[in-house]
Design a protein around this motif. Sequence first.
Motif, PDB file in Angstrom:
ATOM      1  N   SER A 107      53.448  31.262  29.206  1.00 18.60           N
ATOM      2  CA  SER A 107      52.156  31.209  29.404  1.00 18.60           C
ATOM      3  C   SER A 107      52.206  30.749  30.815  1.00 18.60           C
ATOM      4  CB  SER A 107      51.382  30.657  28.446  1.00 18.60           C
ATOM      5  OG  SER A 107      51.799  29.070  28.380  1.00 18.60           O
ATOM      6  N   TYR A 114      56.653  32.364  24.529  1.00 18.68           N
ATOM      7  CA  TYR A 114      56.812  33.485  23.209  1.00 18.68           C
ATOM      8  C   TYR A 114      58.225  34.074  23.329  1.00 18.68           C
ATOM      9  CZ  TYR A 114      51.842  32.180  23.385  1.00 18.68           C
ATOM     10  OH  TYR A 114      50.626  31.636  23.563  1.00 18.68           O
ATOM     11  N   ILE A 125      56.322  31.288  18.502  1.00 15.13           N
ATOM     12  CA  ILE A 125      55.427  30.581  19.325  1.00 15.13           C
ATOM     13  C   ILE A 125      56.065  29.099  19.585  1.00 15.13           C
ATOM     14  CG2 ILE A 125      53.137  29.991  20.109  1.00 15.13           C
ATOM     15  CD1 ILE A 125      52.142  31.997  17.909  1.00 15.13           C
ATOM     16  N   ALA A 141      54.009  35.143  15.060  1.00 12.07           N
ATOM     17  CA  ALA A 141      53.186  36.247  15.050  1.00 12.07           C
ATOM     18  C   ALA A 141      54.062  37.547  14.538  1.00 12.07           C
ATOM     19  CB  ALA A 141      52.513  36.669  16.295  1.00 12.07           C
ATOM     20  N   ALA A 152      52.921  38.489  29.838  1.00 13.89           N
ATOM     21  CA  ALA A 152      51.706  37.663  29.730  1.00 13.89           C
ATOM     22  C   ALA A 152      50.827  37.845  30.927  1.00 13.89           C
ATOM     23  CB  ALA A 152      51.935  36.133  29.871  1.00 13.89           C
ATOM     24  N   PHE A 158      45.712  36.614  27.087  1.00  9.14           N
ATOM     25  CA  PHE A 158      46.366  37.681  26.440  1.00  9.14           C
ATOM     26  C   PHE A 158      47.962  37.794  26.482  1.00  9.14           C
ATOM     27  CE2 PHE A 158      42.037  38.842  27.501  1.00  9.14           C
ATOM     28  CZ  PHE A 158      41.459  39.085  26.267  1.00  9.14           C
ATOM     29  N   LEU A 159      48.647  38.386  25.459  1.00  6.96           N
ATOM     30  CA  LEU A 159      49.792  38.523  25.394  1.00  6.96           C
ATOM     31  C   LEU A 159      50.186  39.902  25.014  1.00  6.96           C
ATOM     32  CD1 LEU A 159      52.760  37.179  25.700  1.00  6.96           C
ATOM     33  CD2 LEU A 159      52.777  37.325  23.196  1.00  6.96           C
ATOM     34  N   PHE A 172      47.651  40.837  22.122  1.00  9.91           N
ATOM     35  CA  PHE A 172      47.237  39.768  21.333  1.00  9.91           C
ATOM     36  C   PHE A 172      46.398  38.818  22.268  1.00  9.91           C
ATOM     37  CE2 PHE A 172      51.396  41.175  19.480  1.00  9.91           C
ATOM     38  CZ  PHE A 172      51.061  40.741  18.044  1.00  9.91           C
ATOM     39  N   VAL A 174      45.223  35.065  23.170  1.00 10.28           N
ATOM     40  CA  VAL A 174      45.788  33.895  23.108  1.00 10.28           C
ATOM     41  C   VAL A 174      44.789  32.782  22.742  1.00 10.28           C
ATOM     42  CG1 VAL A 174      47.374  31.975  24.241  1.00 10.28           C
ATOM     43  CG2 VAL A 174      47.796  34.534  24.475  1.00 10.28           C
ATOM     44  N   SER A 180      48.284  29.871  19.658  1.00  9.04           N
ATOM     45  CA  SER A 180      48.422  30.875  18.613  1.00  9.04           C
ATOM     46  C   SER A 180      47.979  32.307  18.957  1.00  9.04           C
ATOM     47  CB  SER A 180      47.715  30.499  17.377  1.00  9.04           C
ATOM     48  OG  SER A 180      46.394  30.396  17.450  1.00  9.04           O
ATOM     49  N   LEU A 181      48.353  33.281  18.331  1.00 11.18           N
ATOM     50  CA  LEU A 181      48.061  34.717  18.775  1.00 11.18           C
ATOM     51  C   LEU A 181      47.420  35.540  17.736  1.00 11.18           C
ATOM     52  CD1 LEU A 181      51.844  35.757  20.123  1.00 11.18           C
ATOM     53  CD2 LEU A 181      49.612  34.766  21.227  1.00 11.18           C
ATOM     54  N   ASP A 182      46.449  36.226  18.134  1.00  9.99           N
ATOM     55  CA  ASP A 182      45.376  37.105  17.196  1.00  9.99           C
ATOM     56  C   ASP A 182      45.531  38.469  17.808  1.00  9.99           C
ATOM     57  OD1 ASP A 182      44.631  35.173  15.227  1.00  9.99           O
ATOM     58  OD2 ASP A 182      43.469  34.504  16.702  1.00  9.99           O
TER      59      ASP A 182
END
Length: 736
Positions: A107, A114, A125, A141, A152, A158-159, A172, A174, A180-182
């Motif tokens: 990051s 990651y 992560i 994730a 990144a 974002f990833l 994803f 961040v 953590s990733l969504d």
Amino acid sequence: MNPSQAPSPRGPRPSAAGFHLSIALAALLAGCDGGFRDSLPEIGTGAGTETGDEDPPVPLFARFAVVPNSGDGTLSIYTLSDGEHPRHAGYALLTGEVSEPEAIVASPDGEACYLSDAQSSTLAILSVDPTTGRLSSVGSAALGDAPHFLAAHPAGGFLFALSAGSEELAVFAVAPDTASLDLVGSPLAVAPGATDLLLSADGSTLITLHHDSGRVASFTFDESAGTLAEADEIVILPAAPAGGALAAATDSLYVTDDDGSLVVQCALDSVTGGLSLVASLATDAGPAAAAVHPGGGFLFVLCPGSATLARYAIDATTGDLSPLASLVGGAGDAELAFTPSGNTLHVVNTAAHSVRSGDFVAEDGDLSPTGSVRTRLAPRGLAIVNSPAPQARTTHLFVTNSGGDDVSTFSLEADPSLPVEVGTALAGMSPEGIAIDPLDRFAFVANAGAGGVGVYTFGADGLLIDNGTAAAPSSAAVSVAVEPTGRFIYAAFADDSTVRGYELESDGSLTEITSEAIGTGPRRVAIDPTGRFLYVVDGGGGGEGNNGGILVFAIDAAAGGLSPVTPDAVAQGMPTTLAFSPGGERAYTPLATVGEITPFDVSAADGSLAGVPPGTVIESFPVDVVISPSGRYAYVAAFFTAGGNGEIQLFDVRPETGDLVNLDDGGSFTPRFAIEAGSGPQALLVDAAEEHLYVLNLSSSSMSVFAIADDGLLEWLADVPTGSAPRGLGARLALE
């Protein structure tokens, strides 16, 4: 004033033709350098602390490098000296999470890495300790099918993950506090055979490369919505894209073709993401990964097929390429990356298990080699991690007193030039070796008379407190070492000629996990800088023909077990220790009774030692060597010399090879400087700030303190009394 601290008439002895030495060593500081923070280029800022008032952002610097090793499921960790050159700082093992580390990205704020897995759809992560670089798993994730490619967003929110096996590109979000990733929306479908993922410097455009179809696709990214839209796709057949790089200043894309040995130049519309073919240039065989210098003026291409590094000058207006002379590369070159400053290029070589570095020459795009560092098994990539740059300082010294059966603690808090003894702790009989837990929890003492391996915690002002968890208390341990993760302890025992391994529990207790037979005269155990191999130095004894040797063992990263590596290295003449070159490629042992330093090449595959004849004969009785934290200088303890008293000899460390030489004398294998210490100098330690050298003198039961000048020269400051017959010297660090 204590008489032992009064000014001394001793002085330097200039280099003499009779002194020849060819030895290198890596006692590399697995932490942070002292005294260099002001020289680092600032590359960003991190969040301030949470207080009632808003704190200013914390400056960030290129501080660590992390290398995934696909061969043994580990991550090698390095500190970046002056923000540029890697030094070993341990490794991480992700048991049960990632079996074959693959792609890695850090990051922008340096708080997380990651990591993808070539054998699963897991994306690990990892949190990054900002002072030590140590990695801890904090979540995962789900990705598509391997192989994977990661990028990144430069703003950090974002990833991007390209899963070539399932032909999808995912975004994803961040989480700012937890990393953590969504998953944002659904992944986009991409063409088959993806080989690389590129991201523009501003994060607005992504490029995917596809080997089998010759496709190059572009996607625009809407940062406000976190969504991707396919912008354009071109086919550059007959090329087979293997890797690529973007030049932001000229909106140029360079794609390597490993089938046709070409570099294909494309124009990229920075607004629409549109692509257009510009030109193709012949390059060396098998081009793969590529990188544009951060300044935008040069392109570098790894060509493992020809073991070269191809170079091109980039026209500042058009982006057109002009070939330059290729540099020497390697057949196993797999990845390359510049430090953010652009001052240094790092190349990962999977076959050699190494990362080699070169300083960038701005005038012509040349590279000046600065050496290499070993990785663990089969490295795949490299991530540079930003972090605040803490200062490291040595706060306490610990001295084992073999004649007094105790361990003295000396504080450096008030004045590092004058260690102050603050107390002693009882040990077993004849304590010799001492090792400090890299996590700063425990100290371990090898008792050569009886008492096994003592375990101590740290009390007020660094005083050692017996933890009551000694291992093999009725045995005679002569040396002890801690592997880089702090999970396993290894000790050599003289009474039964074994080396034993222990698992270190959280309460300091030691559980034996392995025992292997060794020679009858063990003197030292040493672990190579990667943490893959254990070496036992046998000083000889126990019968005619046993004049010494070095035994090699492979360390199981998961369980800590030892496996003998054959054949043993021949080192006859009372070898006293084993020291490594800064990168770990070469090892050296002093042969005290014959006055010789024997060099070895260290096998990257199995850690075995191959002699590099001839050994260098010197006019002294060498017993210890230590390298400065910067890796520039090495100091040798000569227990006695032809003139009688012992002395400390200074050598320059040649960056390209790790050899110890006199650079003032054309690189000859002679000391550049020598100075008397106390009587019988036999253990050395350089402080973290590289300002002082501490020398234990066995015969005079004292510790000499020397100031280290910028050029490595020594100035005597004081002799401080120790306990009786001091043998081992350890240090505790603080990061602030």
